[in-house]
Design an enzyme around this catalytic site. Structure first.
Site, short mmCIF file in Angstrom:
data_model
loop_
_atom_site.label_atom_id
_atom_site.label_comp_id
_atom_site.label_asym_id
_atom_site.label_seq_id
_atom_site.Cartn_x
_atom_site.Cartn_y
_atom_site.Cartn_z
N PRO A 105 0.79 -1.22 0.00
CA PRO A 105 0.00 0.00 0.00
C PRO A 105 0.82 1.28 0.00
CG PRO A 105 -0.18 -1.17 2.10
CD PRO A 105 0.49 -2.09 1.13
N ARG A 108 5.43 12.12 -3.24
CA ARG A 108 5.30 12.82 -1.96
C ARG A 108 6.41 12.33 -1.03
NH1 ARG A 108 -0.14 11.89 0.72
NH2 ARG A 108 0.97 13.13 2.26
N ASN A 114 8.13 -5.48 -0.92
CA ASN A 114 8.03 -4.37 0.03
C ASN A 114 6.57 -4.33 0.44
OD1 ASN A 114 7.83 -2.03 1.48
ND2 ASN A 114 9.04 -0.79 0.05
N ALA A 125 3.13 -0.76 4.82
CA ALA A 125 2.66 -0.80 6.21
C ALA A 125 2.17 -2.19 6.62
CB ALA A 125 1.56 0.23 6.41
N HIS A 142 4.09 -4.49 9.10
CA HIS A 142 3.98 -4.37 10.56
C HIS A 142 2.68 -4.95 11.11
CE1 HIS A 142 7.13 -1.67 9.37
NE2 HIS A 142 6.28 -0.83 8.81
N GLU A 167 12.91 -9.18 1.49
CA GLU A 167 12.07 -8.06 1.95
C GLU A 167 12.86 -6.77 1.74
OE1 GLU A 167 11.17 -8.35 6.11
OE2 GLU A 167 9.96 -6.52 6.13
N HIS A 191 12.76 -2.51 2.16
CA HIS A 191 12.16 -1.25 2.62
C HIS A 191 13.01 -0.11 2.10
CE1 HIS A 191 9.22 -3.14 5.15
NE2 HIS A 191 10.17 -3.98 5.54
N ARG A 207 12.96 4.81 12.42
CA ARG A 207 11.70 5.55 12.38
C ARG A 207 10.86 5.24 13.63
NH1 ARG A 207 9.10 5.12 6.62
NH2 ARG A 207 7.95 6.91 7.49
N ARG A 260 7.18 0.83 13.45
CA ARG A 260 7.73 0.32 12.18
C ARG A 260 8.91 -0.63 12.40
NH1 ARG A 260 5.29 3.68 8.24
NH2 ARG A 260 4.91 5.77 9.06
O1 CA2 Z 1 10.36 2.13 3.87
C1 CA2 Z 1 9.54 1.43 3.25
O2 CA2 Z 1 9.73 0.98 2.13
C2 CA2 Z 1 8.17 1.18 3.89
O3 CA2 Z 1 7.79 -0.16 3.59
C3 CA2 Z 1 7.22 2.17 3.25
C4 CA2 Z 1 5.81 2.13 3.85
C5 CA2 Z 1 5.85 2.24 5.36
O4 CA2 Z 1 4.55 2.08 5.90
C6 CA2 Z 1 6.78 1.20 5.97
O5 CA2 Z 1 6.81 1.38 7.36
C7 CA2 Z 1 8.18 1.33 5.39
C8 CA2 Z 1 4.97 3.31 3.35
C9 CA2 Z 1 4.98 3.50 1.90
C10 CA2 Z 1 4.37 4.84 1.63
O6 CA2 Z 1 4.99 5.34 0.49
C11 CA2 Z 1 4.80 6.64 0.20
C12 CA2 Z 1 5.63 7.15 -0.77
C13 CA2 Z 1 5.51 8.46 -1.10
C14 CA2 Z 1 4.55 9.28 -0.49
C15 CA2 Z 1 3.73 8.75 0.46
C16 CA2 Z 1 3.85 7.42 0.81
#
Ligand code: CA2
Length: 139
Positions: free
Chosen positions: A9, A17, A70, A73, A76, A94, A96, A103, A107
């Site tokens: 997701p 962003r 990847n 979220a 977790h 995996e 990230h 963080r 996480r």
């Molecule tokens: O660091 C990673 O790759 C994560 O898997 C990214 C997830 C986060 O929930 C994990 O804790 C770590 C979130 C992806 C959100 O990606 C965005 C990218 C650009 C703007 C907003 C969200």
């Protein structure tokens, strides 16, 4: 070697962003970088839906040799993705983009890590081609 690359997701927003956390490359850039390696037969998929990710992991059984995931979220929270990966017989890496250990505390734990053969965190999007190259060289 057939590798399924799965993104969970919100990773469709990569490069659009929060560049200070996730960088400015898009998921399409990541796919192009991995394909340019010409190291394996790659399938790329992204979903914001847990069940769809589970379906794709199940479909990879007997088809793909490895999965790069990847889970976003869902890393977790999702026992369902862990269970699906446990039923997959190939290698799992995996990835990230960010260093999840630097963080928020929520996480720091990933359910997927206990199943993964390797975990890459904090290399930015460079983690994806590293995973592909490692799997291709490992055979
Ligand atoms: O660091 C990673 O790759 C994560 O898997 C990214 C997830 C986060 O929930 C994990 O804790 C770590 C979130 C992806 C959100 O990606 C965005 C990218 C650009 C703007 C907003 C969200």
């Amino acid at each position: 070697m057939k590798i399924l690359i799965l993104n969970g997701p919100n990773l469709n927003l990569l490069g659009q962003r929060e560049p200070q956390i996730y960088g400015s490359d898009t998921l399409a850039d990541v796919e192009a970088t991995c394909r340019a390696l010409d190291a394996a037969d790659l399938t790329f998929r992204q979903s914001n839906h847990e069940g769809e990710l589970v379906d794709w992991i199940q479909e990879a059984r007997g088809d793909a040799d490895a999965i790069v995931i990847n889970p976003g979220a869902y890393s977790h929270t999702s026992i369902a993705i862990l269970d699906a990966l446990n039923a997959f017989e190939g290698a799992v890496v995996e990835v990230h983009v960010s260093n999840i250990h630097r963080r928020e505390v929520f996480r720091h734990h990933s359910h997927v890590s206990g199943r993964a053969d390797a975990v890459i965190a904090g290399l930015g999007v460079a983690g994806y081609p590293v995973a592909v190259r490692w799997l291709a060289e490992r055979g």
